[in-house]
Design a protein around this motif. Sequence first.
Motif, PDB file in Angstrom:
ATOM      1  N   SER A 110     -57.960  64.175 -29.550  1.00 28.30           N
ATOM      2  CA  SER A 110     -56.580  65.242 -30.350  1.00 28.30           C
ATOM      3  C   SER A 110     -57.389  64.980 -31.904  1.00 28.30           C
ATOM      4  O   SER A 110     -56.757  65.653 -32.582  1.00 28.30           O
ATOM      5  CB  SER A 110     -55.830  65.194 -30.150  1.00 28.30           C
ATOM      6  N   SER A 144     -62.070  68.717 -25.040  1.00 31.58           N
ATOM      7  CA  SER A 144     -61.174  69.206 -25.636  1.00 31.58           C
ATOM      8  C   SER A 144     -60.435  68.823 -26.013  1.00 31.58           C
ATOM      9  O   SER A 144     -59.533  69.726 -24.585  1.00 31.58           O
ATOM     10  CB  SER A 144     -61.667  70.735 -26.591  1.00 31.58           C
ATOM     11  N   SER A 145     -59.417  67.165 -26.370  1.00 36.44           N
ATOM     12  CA  SER A 145     -58.278  67.461 -25.787  1.00 36.44           C
ATOM     13  C   SER A 145     -58.289  67.809 -26.960  1.00 36.44           C
ATOM     14  O   SER A 145     -57.911  68.940 -28.040  1.00 36.44           O
ATOM     15  CB  SER A 145     -58.864  65.760 -26.365  1.00 36.44           C
ATOM     16  N   GLY A 146     -56.459  68.375 -27.313  1.00 32.39           N
ATOM     17  CA  GLY A 146     -55.998  68.623 -28.380  1.00 32.39           C
ATOM     18  C   GLY A 146     -54.569  69.679 -27.947  1.00 32.39           C
ATOM     19  O   GLY A 146     -53.419  69.856 -28.608  1.00 32.39           O
ATOM     20  N   ALA A 147     -54.100  69.564 -27.133  1.00 27.95           N
ATOM     21  CA  ALA A 147     -53.309  71.127 -26.408  1.00 27.95           C
ATOM     22  C   ALA A 147     -52.321  70.221 -26.783  1.00 27.95           C
ATOM     23  O   ALA A 147     -51.177  71.356 -27.188  1.00 27.95           O
ATOM     24  CB  ALA A 147     -53.650  70.847 -24.722  1.00 27.95           C
ATOM     25  N   ILE A 148     -51.783  69.015 -26.138  1.00 27.56           N
ATOM     26  CA  ILE A 148     -50.676  68.469 -26.357  1.00 27.56           C
ATOM     27  C   ILE A 148     -49.989  68.076 -27.939  1.00 27.56           C
ATOM     28  O   ILE A 148     -49.201  68.786 -28.185  1.00 27.56           O
ATOM     29  CB  ILE A 148     -50.454  67.433 -25.276  1.00 27.56           C
ATOM     30  N   ALA A 149     -51.691  68.302 -28.967  1.00 23.16           N
ATOM     31  CA  ALA A 149     -51.459  67.743 -30.284  1.00 23.16           C
ATOM     32  C   ALA A 149     -50.586  68.768 -30.708  1.00 23.16           C
ATOM     33  O   ALA A 149     -50.102  68.160 -31.950  1.00 23.16           O
ATOM     34  CB  ALA A 149     -52.309  66.687 -30.419  1.00 23.16           C
ATOM     35  N   ASN A 186     -60.945  70.992 -20.463  1.00 27.18           N
ATOM     36  CA  ASN A 186     -59.695  70.178 -20.649  1.00 27.18           C
ATOM     37  C   ASN A 186     -59.203  69.833 -19.016  1.00 27.18           C
ATOM     38  O   ASN A 186     -59.233  70.195 -18.044  1.00 27.18           O
ATOM     39  CB  ASN A 186     -58.748  70.613 -21.481  1.00 27.18           C
ATOM     40  N   GLU A 187     -58.411  68.465 -19.372  1.00 26.66           N
ATOM     41  CA  GLU A 187     -57.511  68.407 -17.694  1.00 26.66           C
ATOM     42  C   GLU A 187     -56.038  69.795 -18.053  1.00 26.66           C
ATOM     43  O   GLU A 187     -55.612  69.931 -18.886  1.00 26.66           O
ATOM     44  CB  GLU A 187     -56.947  67.155 -18.367  1.00 26.66           C
ATOM     45  N   ASP A 233     -53.167  69.581 -17.954  1.00 22.55           N
ATOM     46  CA  ASP A 233     -52.093  69.042 -18.028  1.00 22.55           C
ATOM     47  C   ASP A 233     -50.811  69.541 -17.017  1.00 22.55           C
ATOM     48  O   ASP A 233     -49.873  68.744 -16.996  1.00 22.55           O
ATOM     49  CB  ASP A 233     -52.420  69.059 -19.495  1.00 22.55           C
ATOM     50  N   GLY A 283     -55.397  61.744 -17.255  1.00 20.48           N
ATOM     51  CA  GLY A 283     -54.739  61.007 -18.528  1.00 20.48           C
ATOM     52  C   GLY A 283     -55.287  60.734 -20.360  1.00 20.48           C
ATOM     53  O   GLY A 283     -54.753  60.749 -20.822  1.00 20.48           O
ATOM     54  N   ASP A 284     -56.916  60.711 -19.982  1.00 16.97           N
ATOM     55  CA  ASP A 284     -57.282  60.395 -20.791  1.00 16.97           C
ATOM     56  C   ASP A 284     -59.193  60.976 -20.471  1.00 16.97           C
ATOM     57  O   ASP A 284     -59.206  61.644 -19.090  1.00 16.97           O
ATOM     58  CB  ASP A 284     -57.726  59.127 -21.141  1.00 16.97           C
ATOM     59  N   ASN A 285     -59.728  61.874 -22.239  1.00 14.80           N
ATOM     60  CA  ASN A 285     -61.022  62.989 -21.390  1.00 14.80           C
ATOM     61  C   ASN A 285     -61.088  62.146 -21.368  1.00 14.80           C
ATOM     62  O   ASN A 285     -62.624  62.528 -22.029  1.00 14.80           O
ATOM     63  CB  ASN A 285     -60.071  64.071 -22.849  1.00 14.80           C
TER      64      ASN A 285
HETATM   65  N1  GLU Z   1     -55.297  66.714 -22.368  1.00 14.89           N
HETATM   66  C1  GLU Z   1     -54.659  66.211 -22.797  1.00 14.89           C
HETATM   67  C2  GLU Z   1     -54.688  67.150 -24.433  1.00 14.89           C
HETATM   68  O1  GLU Z   1     -55.058  68.771 -23.857  1.00 14.89           O
HETATM   69  C3  GLU Z   1     -55.608  64.651 -24.044  1.00 14.89           C
HETATM   70  C4  GLU Z   1     -56.053  63.708 -23.074  1.00 14.89           C
HETATM   71  C5  GLU Z   1     -56.429  62.852 -24.418  1.00 14.89           C
HETATM   72  O2  GLU Z   1     -56.642  62.993 -24.994  1.00 14.89           O
HETATM   73  O3  GLU Z   1     -57.606  61.677 -23.688  1.00 14.89           O
HETATM   74  O4  GLU Z   1     -53.664  67.199 -25.182  1.00 14.89           O
END
Ligand code: GLU
Length: 380
Positions: free
Chosen positions: A23, A60-65, A145-146, A148, A158-160
């Motif tokens: 992220s 790719s992470s970053g959805a929550i961010a 992505n997970e 979420d 919880g972690d990518n």
């Molecule tokens: N799936 C979460 C997201 O996209 C990120 C998980 C992680 O940072 O590893 O925000």
Amino acid sequence: MSPASSPTPSLASFRRIVIKVGSSLLVDSAAGELKRAWLASLVDDIANLHDGKRDVLVVSSGAIALARATLKLPRGALKLEEAQAAAAVGQIALARSWSETLSAHRITAGQILLTLTDTEERRRYLNARETIDKLLEWRAVPVINENDTVATSEIRYGDNDRLAARVATMVSADLLVLLSDIDGLYDKPPAPGNDAKLIPVVPRITAEIESMAGASGSELSRGGMVTKIEAGKIATTAGVHMVIASGRVMNPLKAIADGGPCTWFLTPANPVTSRKKWIAGSLEPRGALHIDAGAVQALRTGKSLLPAGVKKIEGDFGRGDAVILRGPDGAEVGRGLVAYDVADAEKIVGRSSADVLLILGFTGRTEIVHRDDLVMGGGL
Ligand code: GLU
């Protein structure tokens, strides 16, 4: 030359590559926006691999961010339902950014959202694998992505890092690239003025390597490196090489190819069957069998694990559950599916195969973990 026999394999020697993007690389949290120029530079590198007939997958992470920025959410931990709702908002923007950036190179993106159950249940796992295989056959880049929004705290990755490792083993990738804000594994927590050294190659994840990850600096980087080593175990046990490199540079894949700082985690060269990859990547082992040095040796030569080689049992497992095998120093040496439930296993620990019938009163398997249900860790 096979990648494993070279001290630092070259990126071009891999055929199917999973790239995990953290992220903090994609989202500028101060400005509250996507780092477009950086993403474009990474996608340039991806397009080069793609043009070179490599299969590329992105986790790719970053959805929550991203959603934090859009929704102007406060810093700090979010409640589960807030994180889930934020992910619903951020994932749209995240997927669109990938899709648009890839399409500038005429590459099609396909979004895949996975939950832990999708990878832990064999039928769903095979299903997800087929979908991803089809996308790759169409030369699309899966952007994963997970999921979420529906994953609850008990049943989520919880972690990518581990998700990416699981995906890499699922699609029989030969390389997993973890891009984050650290450029690799250090022998001690790097701090200004200290002489912490970057470890360029980890031929095998030993207890010593694990302790280096545990001893890392801040809360954030501790979690970060621990899940990366976990990812390394999943990947390398299942025949996937892994490299950790910094994504704080432009064109981060080119930087690895050019010999920039990074840590390679090597996998033994011998390919393992798809069933064994699944065992190796099982994220929720239900217990551990501590085995003696003789048993470790025997397993490394392809034998099954007999009750006589087991010293101690931990956990609460049923017949057929995944367990971790630990050597005399406590380090993980492999994983397998156990042939007895914990109550029966306790009774036959350390006993000869001939005693098993007498003790249990029925003829079970002589082996406590059969060789077909067993995957040994790296460094074979
Ligand atoms: N799936 C979460 C997201 O996209 C990120 C998980 C992680 O940072 O590893 O925000």
